[in-house]
Design an enzyme around this catalytic site. Structure first.
Site, mmCIF file in Angstrom:
data_model
loop_
_atom_site.group_PDB
_atom_site.id
_atom_site.type_symbol
_atom_site.label_atom_id
_atom_site.label_comp_id
_atom_site.label_asym_id
_atom_site.label_seq_id
_atom_site.Cartn_x
_atom_site.Cartn_y
_atom_site.Cartn_z
ATOM 1 N N ARG A 111 0.835 -0.902 0.192
ATOM 2 C CA ARG A 111 -0.075 -0.441 -0.208
ATOM 3 C C ARG A 111 1.270 0.966 -0.692
ATOM 4 O O ARG A 111 2.291 1.359 0.738
ATOM 5 C CB ARG A 111 -0.795 0.222 1.585
ATOM 6 N N HIS A 138 -7.341 0.971 -6.699
ATOM 7 C CA HIS A 138 -7.165 -0.044 -5.383
ATOM 8 C C HIS A 138 -7.669 -1.074 -6.285
ATOM 9 O O HIS A 138 -9.230 -1.218 -5.801
ATOM 10 C CB HIS A 138 -8.391 0.901 -4.826
ATOM 11 N N GLN A 141 -10.132 -3.552 -4.224
ATOM 12 C CA GLN A 141 -11.465 -3.149 -3.896
ATOM 13 C C GLN A 141 -12.737 -3.101 -4.936
ATOM 14 O O GLN A 141 -13.461 -4.197 -4.728
ATOM 15 C CB GLN A 141 -10.846 -1.822 -2.998
ATOM 16 N N ASP A 233 -16.704 7.543 -1.914
ATOM 17 C CA ASP A 233 -15.707 7.899 -1.312
ATOM 18 C C ASP A 233 -15.293 8.711 -0.320
ATOM 19 O O ASP A 233 -16.210 9.755 -0.725
ATOM 20 C CB ASP A 233 -14.754 6.466 -2.204
ATOM 21 N N CYS A 273 -16.260 2.303 -0.173
ATOM 22 C CA CYS A 273 -15.383 1.698 0.330
ATOM 23 C C CYS A 273 -15.186 0.883 2.123
ATOM 24 O O CYS A 273 -14.346 -0.147 2.315
ATOM 25 C CB CYS A 273 -13.865 1.333 -0.264
ATOM 26 N N ARG A 301 -13.387 -8.896 0.518
ATOM 27 C CA ARG A 301 -12.265 -8.513 0.477
ATOM 28 C C ARG A 301 -11.923 -9.829 0.433
ATOM 29 O O ARG A 301 -10.253 -9.786 0.437
ATOM 30 C CB ARG A 301 -12.076 -7.832 1.529
HETATM 31 N N1 CP Z 1 -11.565 -0.407 1.623
HETATM 32 C C1 CP Z 1 -9.833 0.082 2.339
HETATM 33 O O1 CP Z 1 -9.184 -0.415 1.754
HETATM 34 O O2 CP Z 1 -9.575 -0.073 3.803
HETATM 35 P P1 CP Z 1 -8.242 -0.336 4.699
HETATM 36 O O3 CP Z 1 -8.076 1.378 4.538
HETATM 37 O O4 CP Z 1 -8.989 0.235 5.540
HETATM 38 O O5 CP Z 1 -7.725 -1.020 4.268
HETATM 39 N N1 NVA Z 2 -9.803 6.709 -1.608
HETATM 40 C C1 NVA Z 2 -9.558 6.124 0.011
HETATM 41 C C2 NVA Z 2 -9.634 4.947 0.344
HETATM 42 C C3 NVA Z 2 -9.362 4.571 1.497
HETATM 43 C C4 NVA Z 2 -9.680 2.466 1.508
HETATM 44 C C5 NVA Z 2 -8.308 6.607 0.324
HETATM 45 O O1 NVA Z 2 -7.755 6.962 -0.453
HETATM 46 O O2 NVA Z 2 -7.765 6.922 1.636
#
Ligand code: CP
Ligand code: NVA
Length: 313
Positions: A111, A138, A141, A233, A273, A301
């Site tokens: 990540r 993502h 997701q 989101d 998400c 997930r």
């Molecule tokens: N939806 C998602 O990726 O959640 P987290 O940021 O908690 O991993």
């Molecule tokens: N768009 C959000 C998604 C989190 C799962 C971010 O990048 O923070």
């Protein structure tokens, strides 16, 4: 492979990485959704599939769902994971980190703040690299989300997904994944917060190829008309916290509340998400209503990522 209730065999991915949604071919995506349904139905058939394999989870940003579902997926498939939360390429060059890791582990889940970081990890390491969220995509997701919509409606082709809010990483992945599976996709966002034009151009080509429609509009009602799934989101993603106040003002009319949700089909589901900011991008009443699918998405997930790991490793 003991897959009594699943596909006859697990298709291994051709490319070694999942850095962006389109790294999976159409056939691989189809297989993945079937396999995700099979592992959800019969998890006991897959408990040794990753025996002897270790996977590193490298996270530059916080996570609840992605971290836990990857750790659990790997454990439930019989493998091991190691989690590290730290910036990548600061203490030592990224190319050295990548070439250390691939001597120890069989795969990397990362990540990252910048897509360039995960692209470079993949370039320098010889083991599969999976994007667990970047500034642009993502993909994990979107896999779980497609599984969730298919479970709810029994199919995807011909349905419409409306995304209301920021043209962000989650919107990009959903746009690409839903269109290639034959869904119509509409995004309603304020001017200045449209999705990345290169990704929109890719999405337009996909839409043309499958005969689906793509609309990027600034009027939420237009995006919501006829929608089977309404997705939102956060307005400020991780790394954009300093823009939160400006964004709150720009996005205010885009909150998915009861009146906005009512503009979609009467049987439309609500999707997010997570994490959600109730009172900002979504009203508590919508999050908690009977048509909210947010915890199914979170559950899936686990299953979708199990399928991904089975295909990639
Ligand atoms: N939806 C998602 O990726 O959640 P987290 O940021 O908690 O991993
Ligand atoms: N768009 C959000 C998604 C989190 C799962 C971010 O990048 O923070």
């Amino acid at each position: 492979m003991p897959v009594a209730s699943g596909p006859d065999r697990i298709v291994k991915t051709k490319g070694s990485d999942l850095l962006r949604d389109l790294d999976l071919t159409d056939a691989e995506l189809g297989c993945l959704l079937d396999l995700a349904a099979a592992v959800k139905r019969s998890p006991e058939d897959y408990t040794r599939a990753l025996a002897g394999k270790s996977i590193a989870l490298l996270f530059e940003k916080p996570s609840l769902r992605t971290r836990l579902t990857f750790e659990l997926a790997i454990k439930q498939l019989g493998g091991d994971s190691i989690f590290v939360e730290a910036p990548i390429g600061v203490r030592e060059p990224l190319k050295d980190v990548a070439r250390n890791l691939d001597r120890w582990v069989n795969g990397i889940v990362a990540r990252v703040f910048s897509q360039a970081t995960i692209d470079a990890l993949a370039e320098w390491s010889s083991v599969p690299v999976i994007n667990a969220l970047s500034d642009l995509f993502h993909p994990c997701q979107a896999l779980a989300d497609m599984q969730t919509v298919r479970e709810r409606f029994g199919e995807l082709r011909g349905l419409k997904l409306a995304f209301i809010g920021d043209g962000n990483n989650v919107a990009h992945s959903l746009m690409l994944s839903s269109l290639r599976l034959g869904m119509d996709f509409a995004l309603g966002c304020p001017a200045g917060y449209s999705p990345n034009p290169d990704i929109v151009a890719q999405a337009e080509r996909l839409a043309g190829a499958v005969g689906a429609s793509l609309a990027i509009v600034h009027e939420p009602a237009e995006a919501l008309r006829g929608a089977h799934a309404v997705y939102t989101d956060v307005w400020a993603s991780m790394g954009q916290e300093q823009e939160a106040a400006i964004r709150r003002r720009a996005f205010h009319p885009y909150q998915v509340n009861d009146s906005l949700f009512a503009l979609a089909r009467p049987d439309a589901i609500f999707m997010h998400c997570l994490p959600a900011k109730r009172g900002e991008e979504v009203a508590d009443s919508v999050m908690e209503c009977g048509r909210s699918a947010v915890f199914d998405q979170a559950e899936n997930r686990l299953h979708a990522q199990k399928a991904l790991l089975l295909m990639m490793l």
